[in-house]
Design a protein around this motif. Structure first.
Motif, short mmCIF file in Angstrom:
data_model
loop_
_atom_site.label_atom_id
_atom_site.label_comp_id
_atom_site.label_asym_id
_atom_site.label_seq_id
_atom_site.Cartn_x
_atom_site.Cartn_y
_atom_site.Cartn_z
N ALA A 100 34.29 8.49 96.07
CA ALA A 100 35.67 8.46 95.59
C ALA A 100 36.34 9.82 95.74
N LEU A 101 35.59 10.89 95.44
CA LEU A 101 36.12 12.24 95.62
C LEU A 101 36.47 12.50 97.08
N CYS A 102 35.63 12.02 97.97
CA CYS A 102 35.87 12.21 99.40
C CYS A 102 37.16 11.50 99.82
N ALA A 103 37.34 10.27 99.36
CA ALA A 103 38.56 9.53 99.70
C ALA A 103 39.81 10.25 99.19
N GLN A 104 39.72 10.77 97.96
CA GLN A 104 40.86 11.52 97.41
C GLN A 104 41.14 12.77 98.24
N ARG A 105 40.09 13.46 98.62
CA ARG A 105 40.24 14.71 99.38
C ARG A 105 40.86 14.44 100.75
N LEU A 106 40.49 13.33 101.37
CA LEU A 106 40.99 13.01 102.70
C LEU A 106 42.23 12.11 102.66
N ALA A 107 42.66 11.78 101.45
CA ALA A 107 43.90 11.03 101.22
C ALA A 107 43.91 9.68 101.94
N VAL A 108 42.81 8.92 101.76
CA VAL A 108 42.73 7.57 102.33
C VAL A 108 42.31 6.59 101.23
N PRO A 109 42.62 5.32 101.40
CA PRO A 109 42.17 4.32 100.42
C PRO A 109 40.65 4.25 100.37
N HIS A 110 40.15 3.80 99.23
CA HIS A 110 38.71 3.68 99.02
C HIS A 110 38.39 2.33 98.41
N ASP A 111 37.67 1.51 99.14
CA ASP A 111 37.24 0.20 98.63
C ASP A 111 35.80 0.29 98.17
N ILE A 112 35.53 -0.09 96.93
CA ILE A 112 34.16 -0.24 96.44
C ILE A 112 33.90 -1.73 96.31
N ILE A 113 33.00 -2.24 97.12
CA ILE A 113 32.73 -3.67 97.17
C ILE A 113 31.49 -3.98 96.34
N ASP A 114 31.66 -4.94 95.44
CA ASP A 114 30.60 -5.28 94.48
C ASP A 114 29.58 -6.21 95.13
N LEU A 115 28.39 -5.68 95.36
CA LEU A 115 27.29 -6.48 95.91
C LEU A 115 26.13 -6.56 94.92
N ARG A 116 26.41 -6.38 93.64
CA ARG A 116 25.32 -6.32 92.68
C ARG A 116 24.52 -7.62 92.61
N ALA A 117 25.19 -8.75 92.76
CA ALA A 117 24.46 -10.02 92.73
C ALA A 117 23.52 -10.13 93.93
N ILE A 118 23.97 -9.64 95.08
CA ILE A 118 23.12 -9.66 96.27
C ILE A 118 21.97 -8.66 96.09
N GLY A 119 22.27 -7.47 95.61
CA GLY A 119 21.24 -6.47 95.40
C GLY A 119 20.16 -6.94 94.45
N ALA A 120 20.55 -7.71 93.43
CA ALA A 120 19.58 -8.21 92.46
C ALA A 120 18.59 -9.18 93.10
N ALA A 121 19.02 -9.83 94.17
CA ALA A 121 18.14 -10.78 94.86
C ALA A 121 17.21 -10.08 95.86
N LEU A 122 17.55 -8.85 96.24
CA LEU A 122 16.74 -8.11 97.22
C LEU A 122 15.73 -7.25 96.47
N THR A 123 14.78 -7.90 95.83
CA THR A 123 13.86 -7.22 94.92
C THR A 123 12.78 -6.44 95.66
N GLY A 124 12.14 -5.54 94.92
CA GLY A 124 10.98 -4.84 95.44
C GLY A 124 11.23 -3.43 95.93
N SER A 125 12.46 -2.94 95.80
CA SER A 125 12.76 -1.58 96.25
C SER A 125 12.88 -0.64 95.06
N ALA A 126 12.44 0.59 95.26
CA ALA A 126 12.58 1.60 94.21
C ALA A 126 14.03 1.99 93.98
N LEU A 127 14.92 1.61 94.89
CA LEU A 127 16.33 1.94 94.73
C LEU A 127 17.07 0.95 93.84
N THR A 128 16.49 -0.24 93.65
CA THR A 128 17.16 -1.25 92.85
C THR A 128 16.34 -1.73 91.66
N ASP A 129 15.01 -1.64 91.73
CA ASP A 129 14.14 -2.12 90.67
C ASP A 129 13.58 -0.96 89.84
#
Length: 233
Positions: free
Chosen positions: A46-75
Motif C-alpha cells: 500500500a505504501l508503494c502504491a501511494q508513493r507511485l501514485a497509482v491505485p492499489h487493489d487488494i484481492i481477498d483470497l483467504r478462502a482459497i488460501g485456507a484450502a491450500l493447506t500444508g504450507s508454513a506460510l498459511t498454517d
C-alpha cells in the motif's frame, strides 16, 4: 506499455514496481490476501502504491488460501531457518499460488485495457517454487493468449526470471527503491528475523550487490553461517 504489477510489498515486487513506473506506464498494483501469516507485507504494498501514485487493489483470497493447506506460510507450522535453497524450505510452498494470482491479475488487466502483467519471480526462486520457473512463465503466457483470444492481448512481463536476487537489489537501487519500506520476512515479527530463508537471501543479496542494507534484523549475522553451510552442502 500499460502494465499492472503484482506487488506483495516485498523487496522484489516493490523494486519491480519502481522500475516499471519509470520504463513503462504503471497503471496499478495488485496484491493478494491469501491468509498468509506475514500479511504485514500488504501494508508495504500500500505504501508503494501511494508513493507511485497509482491505485492499489487488494484481492481477498483467504478462502482459497485456507484450502491450500500444508504450507508454513498459511498454517501453524514453524518457518525453518537457513538458506532459501535448502530442501527444508519446501515447507513454504503454497501450491499453485503464483498461477492463481496471475490468472486473476490477467483478468483484471483484460478488463481494464492493460497490455501486460508484471511479476518479480527470479532465478533464486526456481529451486523451491515450480510456478516461478521460466518454463512455467512461458507456458502461462501461452495459455493466457488462448484464454483471452479475441477479447484482449495481455502479455506476461518477468524481467527478473533469469536473474538473481542481487540483480534485483542492483536494479532497485538504480530506480530509487526505498528498500527500508519493503518487507520480506516470513515470520512477520516487529523486525525481520534474519534467520528464515527469505531474510538470509535478502541479506546475502545486498552483500553481493554491494548495496547498503537498511533493514533491521533481529539476528543480523546469521546469514553468514547459513550461506557457508549451504556452500558445504
Amino acid at each position: 506499455m500499460k502494465t499492472i504489477v503484482i506487488c506483495s510489498g516485498g523487496l522484489d515486487s516493490v523494486s519491480l514496481a519502481h522500475m516499471v513506473a519509470q520504463q513503462h506506464e504503471l497503471t496499478r498494483l495488485v496484491s493478494f490476501d491469501y491468509g498468509q501469516r506475514h500479511r504485514k507485507e500488504l501494508d508495504y504494498a500500500a505504501l508503494c502504491a501511494q508513493r507511485l501514485a497509482v491505485p492499489h487493489d487488494i484481492i481477498d483470497l483467504r478462502a482459497i488460501g485456507a484450502a491450500l493447506t500444508g504450507s508454513a506460510l498459511t498454517d501453524d507450522i514453524d518457518v525453518p531457518d537457513g538458506h532459501y535453497a535448502e530442501e527444508s524450505m519446501r515447507i513454504t510452498v503454497v501450491p499453485n499460488r503464483n498461477a492463481i494470482m496471475l490468472t486473476i491479475a490477467f483478468g483484471v488487466a483484460a478488463a481494464r485495457g492493460d497490455d501486460s502483467v508484471a511479476t518479480a519471480v527470479h532465478g533464486g526462486d526456481h529451486f523451491i517454487y515450480p510456478d516461478c520457473r521460466p518454463a512455467f512463465a512461458e507456458a502461462f503466457d501461452a495459455m493466457q493468449k488462448q484464454a483471452l483470444d479475441g477479447y484482449a492481448d495481455v502479455s506476461l512481463y518477468t524481467p527478473f526470471v533469469h536473474r538473481t536476487k542481487a540483480d534485483i537489489v542492483t536494479e532497485g537501487y538504480r530506480f530509487g527503491t526505498p528498500f527500508v519500506d519493503t518487507w520480506s520476512c516470513y515470520k512477520g515479527g516487529a523486525h525481520h528475523c534474519g534467520r528464515c530463508g527469505t531474510c538470509v537471501e535478502r541479506r546475502e543479496a545486498f552483500d553481493l550487490a554491494g548495496v547498503s542494507d537498511p533493514t533491521t534484523y533481529d539476528d543480523p549475522d546469521f546469514w553468514v553461517q547459513a550461506v557457508a553451510q549451504r556452500g558445504q552442502g
